[in-house]
Structures are given as C-alpha cells and as structure tokens.
Motif scaffolding. Structure first.
Motif: not given
Length: 222
Positions: A191-213
């Motif tokens: 699972r990937i949780v990405a932080i941007d702009g002082g908030r959680i901007a993404l919370d998604a399964p790793s299998r649905d993501l790649d480096v470019a995303a």
C-alpha cells in the motif's frame, strides 16, 4: 484484512505548535505494509511521529537518525530494545557483564542484518550504513508487532535495503515505513500513501501504481 490498529479522522499533525499536516484521514490495519512517500519536507516524519504516539505500546521504531549511543557497544545498543522489559538490576548488570542468553539473542538478531561481526564494536566507530543496520537490529530485537521506520534503509544500496526490509517484514506483523526509494516501496509494500500539500494526496494498493504514477510526488515544487 486485519483488524484496525489506527484510525485518523480529520486530524492535524505538526511540531512546536506549528501544523504541518491537516485533514488526515488514515486507517492502518493489522498486516498492512504501508509505504509513506513524498518529497523532502512533505511531512512523512511528522505523520510517523503521530502514528508512533498512538501505537507506542505496540510499535518498534527505527528513527531517521540511527539514534545510537556512540560510546556503547553494538551489543548494548541493540539490547536497549528491551530495556523496559528487564529489571533495573538486570540492566545494570548487563552494562558490566551481559548474561549469556542475552548475548546470544543479540548475536542472532545482528546476524539477520549481517552485523554479528561487529557485536563488540563501539557504535560510534561504525559507518553510516552499519549504524543504520544496528538501529534496525534494535527494532528487530524489540520485536513488537508494528514496525515504524523513518527511512530505515536510506544509507543502504537497493540490494541491502531489500534484504533488511524482508527481515522486518518476516518479523513484524505490520509495517509503516517512510521510504525515498519508490521502486523499493512498490516492491516491498502492498500500500502506498503519498503526502503532498500538507495532506494525504494518495492512498492506493501498490499493485495499481508504478514509478511514473508517483513521480509527481517527488518533483520539485514550483
């Protein structure tokens, strides 16, 4: 999916009274392998601090700085992972002459991170990567079900880092890790949780993501 260990709803996190993250909505379940991603200064350490505060009794911690006592041996630094589970008398005796059982347990833990040969070395004499592995060994020796790591393999190459994360994954039920290596995060966490702009901007399964995303979370701010 395991039972919820942590639920944040609309919370704020910061330090010295200054908010860094706002409107935090996050659930961590037992068995999750969560990677926190985001550019430097995004607030990953701040979020980990809040999570550790809530899960302290259940969590082993690998801090961003190895936080070793440089004048003590590698053995003593790893042994500190269980200080609160030993009597004061036992801990004092260990400073002078470790019990054989304690020494063997610490040796076995150091073996997991390829640091057994440095058992008696002074922590301050080690390289940065070696100190980081000792810090990981201390968390492994602590052995609580949740592992919180703030860049726990940043001083290691990808092969070494992958091996250390595998040891953590085998010995802790739940992982919550701030990582700067995106491919390693995608490989070792579900699972990937990405932080941007002082908030959680993404919370998604790793299998649905790649480096470019995930690249936008590491591009320099305008």
């Amino acid at each position: 999916m395991g039972e919820p260990l942590l639920e944040l709803r609309g919370e704020t996190a910061g330090y010295r009274g200054k908010p860094v993250l706002r409107d935090l909505d996050l659930t961590v379940n037992a068995g999750d392998r969560v990677a926190l991603l985001g550019r430097s200064g995004a607030g990953k350490s701040t979020l980990l601090g809040l999570i550790h505060e809530r899960l302290r009794a259940q969590a082993s911690l690998v801090p961003q700085a190895a936080a070793l006592v440089r004048t003590l041996s590698v053995f003593h630094n790893v042994y500190m992972g269980r200080l609160d589970r030993r009597s004061t008398l036992h801990n004092l005796r260990t400073l002078i002459r470790p019990a054989r059982a304690d020494a063997e347990e610490v040796r076995a833990t150091l073996r997991l991170v390829d640091m057994e040969a440095h058992f008696s070395a002074q922590a301050g004499a080690l390289s940065g990567g070696q100190q980081q592995r000792v810090s990981v060994a201390r968390a492994l020796y602590d052995g609580r079900p949740v592992l919180i790591g703030d860049e726990p393999v940043s001083a290691l190459d990808r092969r070494q880092g992958g091996a250390v994360l595998e040891q953590l994954s085998q010995r802790h039920e739940t992982l919550i890790l701030a990582l700067h290596d995106v491919p390693l995060a995608l490989e070792r966490c579900d699972r990937i949780v990405a932080i941007d702009g002082g908030r959680i901007a993404l919370d998604a399964p790793s299998r649905d993501l790649d480096v470019a995303a995930l690249a936008r979370f590491y591009e320099a701010s305008a």
